[in-house]
Design an enzyme around this catalytic site. Structure first.
Site, short mmCIF file in Angstrom:
data_model
loop_
_atom_site.label_atom_id
_atom_site.label_comp_id
_atom_site.label_asym_id
_atom_site.label_seq_id
_atom_site.Cartn_x
_atom_site.Cartn_y
_atom_site.Cartn_z
CB CYS A 18 23.57 -5.93 -12.22
SG CYS A 18 24.72 -4.58 -12.56
CG HIS A 79 32.71 0.94 -15.48
ND1 HIS A 79 32.13 1.44 -16.62
CD2 HIS A 79 32.59 -0.40 -15.56
CE1 HIS A 79 31.68 0.45 -17.37
NE2 HIS A 79 31.96 -0.68 -16.74
CG HIS A 129 37.58 -2.40 -17.10
ND1 HIS A 129 36.74 -1.74 -16.22
CD2 HIS A 129 36.76 -3.09 -17.94
CE1 HIS A 129 35.49 -2.04 -16.51
NE2 HIS A 129 35.48 -2.83 -17.55
CD GLU A 131 34.87 -2.79 -11.37
OE1 GLU A 131 35.13 -3.50 -10.38
OE2 GLU A 131 34.06 -3.12 -12.25
CG ASN A 225 29.26 -7.81 -17.34
OD1 ASN A 225 28.29 -8.51 -17.62
ND2 ASN A 225 29.23 -6.50 -17.53
CB SER A 267 25.98 -3.16 -19.15
OG SER A 267 26.74 -3.98 -20.03
#
Length: 294
Positions: A18, A79, A129, A131, A225, A267
Site C-alpha cells: 500500500c 506502524h 500490536h 500500531e 492485515n 506489506s
C-alpha cells in the site's frame, strides 16, 4: 498440479504493498543510500520478515528501543510509535525520519481529539500490536483496546465514549463493537479510521476467493492485515494458504485445481507476488495469469 491440466491463476484487483508501506520503504532506502552514518529502524519497519532481511542486507539495522539505536539516523516504523519515543530519540541526538503511515497519523490525531473533547477513547484492534500501542500513546488516560464485543464486559465504561479503529481491522468488527456500545452508554462518537487500502484489499480478496478452487495469500505471518486477508479468504474458500514466499508452496495443494486465486497483504512488495506466480506457472506451463482490473 498435473502438467496436462490448464490452470487459471487470477490475481485480486487490489493486492500487495500500500501507499504507506511504499512510502516507508522509500524513505528508509533513500536514507541508507545517502547515509554516512548508521541507519536503523525502531522495531521492524513493516511486518514482513523477508523485507526486513532485505533491508538488513542493505545496511539498515533494527533497534528494539531508542536506547539500542546507535548514533546516526533512526527511522520510525510505518506502524507509528508513542510520541515520547520520538522526543527521546531527538534527546539522544539521533536524526529522526518519521516513516509513520499518513493514515496511521490520522488515527493518532483522531484519538487525541476525542480525548481532548472529554471522551473515553476505545481503540478497536489487536492488543499489543505496535500500531495500537502507538495509538494508545495519543489517546489519553483511560483509553482501552478491545478486539471484539466480549472485551467490553471487562471494561468500566464512561458515559461518553469515542471510538477509533486500527487501520487494518474489518468493518464488520468495528460495527459489532459500536452496536454493543450504543446499547450500553449515553453517547458514542465514532471515527472510522480503517484505511481505504485495507478495505479494498479485503473486499477484492473476498470476491475472488468466492470464485476459485484454491486461494493463496502472500505476506508476513506476523502481519495482522495479511492474516485477516487469509481469514476472509478461508471463509469463502476452505483451500486457502498463507505463505511468505514461493518456497512454501506445495504442489499437493493444487492437485485437480483449475482456478487459483492470489492476493497479498499491504506489506507485500510486487516482486514477492511475481515470485509466487512464477512458481505456480512453473508447476504448470499451460497456466494463464489474469490480473483483475474490473
Amino acid at each position: 498440479m498435473a502438467s496436462s491440466q490448464v490452470v487459471r491463476i487470477r490475481v485480486a484487483q487490489h493486492a500487495g504493498v500500500c501507499y504507506g508501506v511504499e512510502r516507508a520503504l522509500k524513505l528508509t532506502i533513500d536514507a541508507a543510500s545517502a547515509a554516512r552514518q548508521p541507519v536503523c529502524t525502531l522495531g521492524p519497519l513493516i511486518h514482513n520478515p523477508r523485507v526486513v532481511a532485505e533491508l538488513s542486507a542493505a545496511g539498515v539495522g533494527t533497534a528494539g528501543s531508542v536506547d539500542e539505536a546507535e548514533a546516526g539516523t533512526l527511522v520510525i516504523r510505518a506502524h507509528g510509535v508513542v510520541p515520547q519515543a520520538i522526543e527521546s530519540a531527538k534527546q539522544h541526538g539521533l536524526d529522526v525520519i518519521d516513516a509513520t503511515c499518513p493514515y496511521v497519523k490520522k488515527v493518532h490525531h483522531a484519538a487525541a481529539r476525542l480525548a481532548a473533547d472529554g471522551y473515553q477513547v476505545i481503540v478497536v484492534g489487536e492488543s499489543g500490536h505496535p500500531e495500537v500501542e502507538g495509538i494508545l500513546g495519543h489517546a489519553g488516560d483511560g483509553a482501552v483496546v478491545v478486539s471484539g464485543i466480549d472485551d467490553l464486559n471487562d471494561i468500566v465504561l464512561g458515559k461518553r465514549v469515542g471510538v477509533v479503529v486500527q487501520t487494518t481491522q474489518t468493518d464488520e468488527r468495528l460495527g459489532q463493537v459500536v452496536a454493543s456500545l450504543v446499547a450500553r452508554v449515553g453517547e458514542v462518537r465514532v471515527i472510522n479510521t480503517i484505511c481505504k487500502a485495507t478495505h479494498e484489499r479485503q473486499e477484492s480478496a473476498e470476491r475472488l476467493a468466492s470464485s476459485v478452487d484454491a486461494m493463496v495469500v502472500i505476506g508476513g505471518k506476523n502481519s495482522g492485515n495479511t492474516r485477516r486477508l487469509a481469514q476472509i479468504c478461508a471463509a469463502q474458500c476452505p483451500s486457502t494458504y498463507h505463505v511468505e514466499d514461493a518456497d512454501e508452496l506445495d504442489p499437493i495443494w493444487f492437485q485437480d485445481v483449475r482456478n487459483i486465486g492470489l492476493t497479498a497483504g499491504a506489506s507485500t512488495p510486487p516482486a514477492h507476488i511475481h515470485q509466487v506466480i512464477d512458481r505456480l506457472v512453473a508447476c504448470n506451463p499451460d497456466s494463464s495469469v489474469e490480473w483483475n482490473r474490473d
